[in-house]
Design a protein around this motif. Structure first.
Motif, mmCIF file in Angstrom:
data_model
loop_
_atom_site.group_PDB
_atom_site.id
_atom_site.type_symbol
_atom_site.label_atom_id
_atom_site.label_comp_id
_atom_site.label_asym_id
_atom_site.label_seq_id
_atom_site.Cartn_x
_atom_site.Cartn_y
_atom_site.Cartn_z
ATOM 1 N N ALA A 8 0.829 -1.346 0.011
ATOM 2 C CA ALA A 8 0.104 -0.077 0.059
ATOM 3 C C ALA A 8 0.991 1.162 -0.118
ATOM 4 N N PRO A 9 0.451 2.356 -0.458
ATOM 5 C CA PRO A 9 1.031 3.604 -0.537
ATOM 6 C C PRO A 9 1.547 4.184 0.881
ATOM 7 N N THR A 10 0.783 4.136 1.679
ATOM 8 C CA THR A 10 1.285 4.298 3.154
ATOM 9 C C THR A 10 2.325 3.585 3.635
ATOM 10 N N ALA A 11 2.475 2.387 3.223
ATOM 11 C CA ALA A 11 3.646 1.527 3.752
ATOM 12 C C ALA A 11 4.691 2.164 2.890
ATOM 13 N N ILE A 12 4.649 2.241 1.657
ATOM 14 C CA ILE A 12 5.765 2.812 0.703
ATOM 15 C C ILE A 12 6.405 4.025 1.363
ATOM 16 N N ARG A 13 5.197 4.963 1.721
ATOM 17 C CA ARG A 13 5.621 6.279 2.023
ATOM 18 C C ARG A 13 6.628 6.115 3.446
ATOM 19 N N SER A 14 6.191 5.169 4.418
ATOM 20 C CA SER A 14 7.021 4.778 5.354
ATOM 21 C C SER A 14 8.507 4.328 5.054
ATOM 22 N N PHE A 15 8.476 3.431 4.187
ATOM 23 C CA PHE A 15 9.619 2.913 3.846
ATOM 24 C C PHE A 15 10.525 3.926 3.298
ATOM 25 N N MET A 16 9.971 4.780 2.421
ATOM 26 C CA MET A 16 10.682 6.120 1.813
ATOM 27 C C MET A 16 11.267 6.825 3.198
ATOM 28 N N LYS A 17 10.683 7.063 4.065
ATOM 29 C CA LYS A 17 11.097 7.965 5.292
ATOM 30 C C LYS A 17 12.151 7.233 5.854
ATOM 31 N N TRP A 18 12.166 5.905 6.089
ATOM 32 C CA TRP A 18 13.015 5.185 6.922
ATOM 33 C C TRP A 18 14.541 4.976 6.240
ATOM 34 N N GLY A 19 14.381 5.295 4.921
ATOM 35 C CA GLY A 19 15.880 5.768 4.193
ATOM 36 C C GLY A 19 16.027 4.178 3.134
ATOM 37 N N ASP A 20 16.843 4.676 2.103
ATOM 38 C CA ASP A 20 17.138 3.481 1.056
ATOM 39 C C ASP A 20 17.880 2.575 1.834
ATOM 40 N N GLU A 21 18.574 2.711 2.817
ATOM 41 C CA GLU A 21 19.626 1.743 3.411
ATOM 42 C C GLU A 21 18.979 0.446 3.825
ATOM 43 N N TRP A 22 17.814 0.441 4.349
ATOM 44 C CA TRP A 22 16.991 -0.608 4.648
ATOM 45 C C TRP A 22 16.708 -1.736 3.594
ATOM 46 N N VAL A 23 16.577 -0.954 2.513
ATOM 47 C CA VAL A 23 16.205 -1.945 1.364
ATOM 48 C C VAL A 23 17.418 -2.439 0.923
ATOM 49 N N LYS A 24 18.263 -1.692 0.432
ATOM 50 C CA LYS A 24 19.464 -2.153 -0.003
ATOM 51 C C LYS A 24 20.489 -3.012 0.698
ATOM 52 N N LYS A 25 20.056 -3.272 1.965
ATOM 53 C CA LYS A 25 20.597 -4.127 2.596
ATOM 54 C C LYS A 25 20.260 -5.622 2.089
ATOM 55 N N HIS A 26 19.452 -5.594 1.553
ATOM 56 C CA HIS A 26 18.937 -6.980 0.776
ATOM 57 C C HIS A 26 19.088 -7.138 -0.813
ATOM 58 N N ASP A 27 19.101 -8.401 -1.198
ATOM 59 C CA ASP A 27 19.215 -8.484 -2.657
ATOM 60 C C ASP A 27 17.556 -8.768 -3.136
ATOM 61 N N LEU A 28 17.207 -7.746 -3.742
ATOM 62 C CA LEU A 28 15.701 -7.912 -4.210
ATOM 63 C C LEU A 28 15.718 -8.237 -5.926
ATOM 64 N N SER A 29 16.721 -8.451 -6.336
ATOM 65 C CA SER A 29 16.804 -8.484 -7.683
ATOM 66 C C SER A 29 15.657 -9.604 -8.385
ATOM 67 N N ILE A 30 15.215 -10.445 -7.476
ATOM 68 C CA ILE A 30 14.339 -11.193 -8.063
ATOM 69 C C ILE A 30 12.940 -10.813 -8.177
ATOM 70 N N LEU A 31 12.609 -9.643 -7.791
ATOM 71 C CA LEU A 31 11.335 -9.107 -7.699
ATOM 72 C C LEU A 31 10.967 -8.682 -9.313
ATOM 73 N N ARG A 32 9.882 -9.198 -9.746
ATOM 74 C CA ARG A 32 9.683 -8.699 -11.184
ATOM 75 C C ARG A 32 8.442 -7.696 -11.442
#
Ligand code: PRX
Length: 639
Positions: A354-378
């Protein structure tokens, strides 16, 4: 994160993102589906063949506005379509990967899920449950929730899932409206490390819910709970049951479930969905929009307590034989990368949030996402509220590595299935849900019912029937007609405002009625107002929505106190606690203002429009119908 490479990235031209050629050419569908969708009956008839019917229908559609019959005289079973039919080819394929918030994990193959559902179906039968009986489910996001839903569907009982965040009172209201015979709950569920006391809530709800004969309790937390005579535990009732239970032959029009949602009055609406049309609608939208393949690992982060979970965690993906991930808890527990960790661990390929979750993730910063390999997402998806272009772009770039199409899916509890959404080959514009799904005719109308010009805002409507449309509102045909079909006869009124652009792309502007969308949850302003005025200190209350960075909208309330109550901080907290107890945490006002009068028309109606304008800092506009300007001055003075 792996570099996705230039070749398969989206190409951006102006505001449009064009999907890479290699995505487009590998899809099983193309633009032609829109042409085919124009011949509604032929189109849905052909799609219906993807399900297993015990008896084929005689006619695709009988349309006597506002009542529709879909797949007339067809016989099928939703549970059979989600389970039995996969047993030969996919019996050992993983159907469900479940992870609890504390980190416990369970997986079910299609065979295992089938046997579990059959066992629980036999439990319900032993308790005397028959076709058409209602059963309320008040459960956390644990495997027993889809098992119980599919068991109900299997024997023809109608499930009514109540979101576990709702209060005892809200639960009671929904049980009583549906006159459910059984309540299925748990001793508790985990959320952000805390236990939600579901059994305690249920006991409180049942203080005045005479239709309930038994409560089946899933023991999830290991904590002690009060056991009453009516209580049974899931484990003890399921233990000795047979792992076979024949699926009831259901008519296509037989009710599959009721799901309560908020409307413009204080009383929630029991949206009724039926077997045939609903199953056809959710099956094909899940398949085409998310391009579901046999090797996909699909994760929708919604709670099954809402329609998104019904359609796109349970019925849609399972009827497609997909592997579904289900997670119990919060995205930031124990840390802010819990979602990305889950995607990496299970190799999630399709991710729907949901967008509300996405906005929280964005606020928390890219580092949290980048710690993980998400390259399998399509493929990525969003639902629940308009997604602002900045959040869209972040989602596309940081989570999707610029290679994943984002399916911005617009739909509602009532529509049952996604109605406006891109398909994976659609050129995307951030913030637009793009186009109606094939077979769906949507439009934007002005006050007089004429189509709006491109760029002009108006009422979003659906002009032709669609298979997963609600059948009616539970025991309230009158409200069904009034809410959806009266404003523009023969045309379904969504309650949303929208505009169409020159390319025919739809842009959803938000609700056009007295409903607020808080973190993708629909909350009726009247519901919150009724909760507030039920407090002894409150004489009158008005509630409006206000833009909020993370939640989309926040709840703001203006309150007139009764004589003798002090307008202090302590009372504000008491009132918040009161709303939490009346409805649930999602409806608690973010801001409370004590005022001595409210802007009203001369006939005494609260002018929420004025309050909304004040809250958003906009021009107040025409006040000629306002009874007295004093209230407005007072409120402005408090800002
Ligand atoms: O206002 C629209 C918004 O959510 C409402 C439906 O809420 P509910 O029945 O709870 O179902 C939510 C999940 C389907 C709609 O009337 N909404 C939903 N999806 C979108 C949206 N608004 C803008 N864009 C969306 N993609």
């Amino acid at each position: 994160m792996k570099d996705s490479g230039k070749i398969s990235s989206f190409l951006k031209t102006g505001e449009v993102y064009f999907p890479p050629e290699d995505i487009v050419k590998n899809l099983r569908i193309n633009e032609e589906v829109y042409e085919e969708g124009k011949r509604i009956e032929e189109f849905w008839g052909k799609i219906s063949e993807e399900l297993v019917w015990f008896r084929k229908w005689d006619r695709v559609l009988e349309w006597n506005p506002p009542y529709s019959k879909w797949f007339v005289n067809g016989k099928l079973n939703a549970s059979y379509n989600c389970l039995d039919r996969h047993l030969d080819a996919r019996g050992n394929k993983t159907a469900l990967i479940w992870e609890g918030e504390p980190g416990d994990r369970v997986t079910y193959t299609y065979g295992e899920l089938y046997r579990e559902v059959c066992r629980f179906s036999n439990v319900l039968k032993d308790l005397g449950i028959k076709k058409g009986d209602r059963i309320t489910l008040y459960l956390p996001m644990i495997p027993q929730l889809p098992v119980a839903m599919l068991a109900c569907a299997r024997i023809g009982a109608i499930h009514s899932v109540v979101f576990a965040g709702f209060s005892p009172r809200a639960l009671r209201e929904r049980i009583n409206d549906a006159e459910s015979r059984i309540l299925i709950t748990a001793d508790g569920g985990f959320r952000r490390g805390r236990i939600i006391p579901l059994k305690e809530n249920a006991d409180e709800a049942l203080e005045d819910a005479p239709s309930i004969e038994h409560v089946i309790v899933v023991e999830r937390t290991g904590k002690r709970w009060n056991r009453y005579e009516r209580d049974l535990t899931w484990d003890e009732v399921i233990e000795k049951q047979d792992t076979e239970c024949e699926a009831e032959i259901m008519d296509s029009e037989d009710e599959l479930f009721i799901l309560y949602t908020s409307g413009t009055t204080g009383k929630p609406k029991g949206v009724v969905h039926r077997t045939g049309g609903y199953m056809v609608g959710v099956h094909i939208t899940a398949k085409w929009i998310f391009d579901l393949r046999d090797d996909d690992i699909y994760w929708c982060t919604a709670d099954i307590g809402w329609i998104t979970g019904h359609s796109y965690i349970v019925y849609g993906p399972l009827s497609n034989g997909a592997t579904v991930v289900m997670y119990e808890g919060a995205p930031d527990h124990p840390a802010r990368d819990r979602f990305w960790e889950i995607i990496e661990r299970y190799g999630v390929t399709v991710f729907y949030t949901a967008p509300t979750a996405i906005r929280s993730f964005m606020k928390w910063g890219d580092e949290w996402v980048k710690k993980h390999d998400l390259s399998i997402l399509r493929i990525l998806g969003t639902v629940g509220e308009p997604i602002n272009p900045r959040a869209w772009e972040w989602y596309h770039r940081v989570v999707g590595g610029e290679r994943c199409p984002i399916m911005d899916t617009w739909w509602q509890t009532e529509t049952g299935m996604i109605l406006i959404s891109p398909l994976p080959f659609t050129p995307l514009k951030p913030g637009s849900a793009t186009k109606p799904f094939p077979g769906i005719e949507a439009d934007v109308l002005d006050e007089d019912g004429n189509p709006c010009k491109p760029g002009e805002g108006g009422y979003l409507v659906i002009k032709t029937p669609w298979p997963a449309m609600l059948k009616t509102l539970f025991r309230d045909d009158e409200r069904y007609i009034k809410t959806y079909w009266e404003r523009f006869p023969g045309v379904y009124l969504t309650g949303d405002a929208a505009k169409k652009d020159e390319d025919g792309y739809f842009w959803i502007l938000g609700r056009s009625d007295d409903v607020i969308n808080v973190s993708g949850h629909r909350i009726g302003t009247m519901e919150v107002e009724s909760a507030l005025v039920s407090h002894p200190a409150v004489a009158e209350a008005a509630v409006v929505g206000k833009a909020h960075e993370i939640k989309g909208q926040a709840i703001v309330s203006f309150i007139i106190l009764k004589e003798g109550f002090d307008p202090d901080e302590n009372l504000k907290e008491l009132l918040k606690a009161h709303v939490r107890a009346e409805i649930g945490g999602i409806a608690v006002p973010d801001e409370i203002y004590f005022v001595s009068s409210l802007p009203k028309t001369r006939s005494g109606k609260i002018m929420r429009r004025i309050l909304r304008a004040i809250e958003s800092g906009k021009e107040i506009g025409d006040t000629s119908t306002l009874e007295d300007e004093k209230s407005v001055k007072e409120i402005l003075g408090k800002k």
